[in-house]
Design a protein around this motif. Sequence first.
Motif, mmCIF file in Angstrom:
data_model
loop_
_atom_site.group_PDB
_atom_site.id
_atom_site.type_symbol
_atom_site.label_atom_id
_atom_site.label_comp_id
_atom_site.label_asym_id
_atom_site.label_seq_id
_atom_site.Cartn_x
_atom_site.Cartn_y
_atom_site.Cartn_z
ATOM 1 N N UNK A 171 0.873 -1.176 0.000
ATOM 2 C CA UNK A 171 0.000 0.000 0.000
ATOM 3 C C UNK A 171 0.901 1.214 0.000
ATOM 4 N N UNK A 172 0.881 1.986 -1.098
ATOM 5 C CA UNK A 172 1.776 3.134 -1.219
ATOM 6 C C UNK A 172 1.081 4.278 -1.943
ATOM 7 N N UNK A 173 1.765 5.400 -2.040
ATOM 8 C CA UNK A 173 1.211 6.568 -2.719
ATOM 9 C C UNK A 173 1.093 6.312 -4.214
ATOM 10 N N UNK A 174 2.063 5.628 -4.813
ATOM 11 C CA UNK A 174 2.051 5.344 -6.245
ATOM 12 C C UNK A 174 0.779 4.589 -6.647
ATOM 13 N N UNK A 175 0.301 3.725 -5.785
ATOM 14 C CA UNK A 175 -0.850 2.899 -6.125
ATOM 15 C C UNK A 175 -2.205 3.526 -5.865
ATOM 16 N N UNK B 255 -5.022 3.911 10.846
ATOM 17 C CA UNK B 255 -6.163 3.238 11.482
ATOM 18 C C UNK B 255 -7.070 2.606 10.429
ATOM 19 N N UNK B 256 -7.304 3.344 9.361
ATOM 20 C CA UNK B 256 -8.105 2.796 8.262
ATOM 21 C C UNK B 256 -7.455 1.534 7.692
ATOM 22 N N UNK B 257 -6.139 1.558 7.518
ATOM 23 C CA UNK B 257 -5.443 0.409 6.955
ATOM 24 C C UNK B 257 -5.545 -0.801 7.885
#
Length: 293
Positions: free
Chosen positions: A55-59, A114-116
């Motif tokens: 899970x990253x910014x690129x995705x 928290x969402x993750x």
Amino acid sequence: MNDYLRQYADAGLYTMQGRLGAPEQGRFQSFPREGWQLEIERASRIGLRGIEWIYDVFGEGANPLETEAGRKLMGDLLAQHQVSVVSICADYFMDRPLLRCSVIERGELLERLKWLLDVSAQMGVGRVVLPFVDASRIRDDAERDQVVESLTHVLPVAEQHGVELHLETDLAPLAFAGLLERLDHPLVKVNYDAGNSASLGYRPEEEFEAYGPRIGSFHIKDRRLGAGTVPLGEGDTDFHALREQLIKHEYRGDFVLQVARGEAGDEPRWLSGMAALATDWLRGEALNERTTS
């Protein structure tokens, strides 16, 4: 304990996401916006147990974790190919570190974490790996305080969902042990990266002596001292010493391949070969010159 490592090897390894397709936009490691569905099929085809999801910014905007429909599609594909997601690598917090940001920004980032954790629980994923390396590395005591404060803030949510937080840092063994003492919680564990430790010149005996019982997950990687990732067996990772320490400290976590890339277009064959080398190592066979059976 030897039997555990051999049995684990027989059951198959996990891989870091993105290693079964060509790098997108020249990135060494990122969420594969275009190839994530194909990667699930390829992982099954070469006999891997599953994937450590990124899970990253690129995705952002393409990662199926972000929507209910995406999570359902992801779950259906995983079930179809009998592949599991063992953990989520939260590189988002390396792109946007919890450190060196404003109070408002940190609050927003903690809400994202928290969402993750909630999404992880929905997908049946038991851990989130939090990287504090490179752009997100912990530089001084004040930043250690910030990490403790931030993680203490999100731990009630982790408890609610039963999701572990695995910390990956470049801290020296005793410094990392000191941080863990301040985060004395069963859901806070260590993500051990074999290659990163070798690059930093850390000795496995000292690391495991400092925090061995807290190690909950393991990245299989090889790097040269002070340099980058290389194919397994070609760097300075002391795989023989590592296997001895895993046995001594009765490690019973997972192993994720985070290995060097081969030629673009040859990813499944290359990763299959790296998995075979790692499997031999877990079974006690030679991997590099210092490794004995």
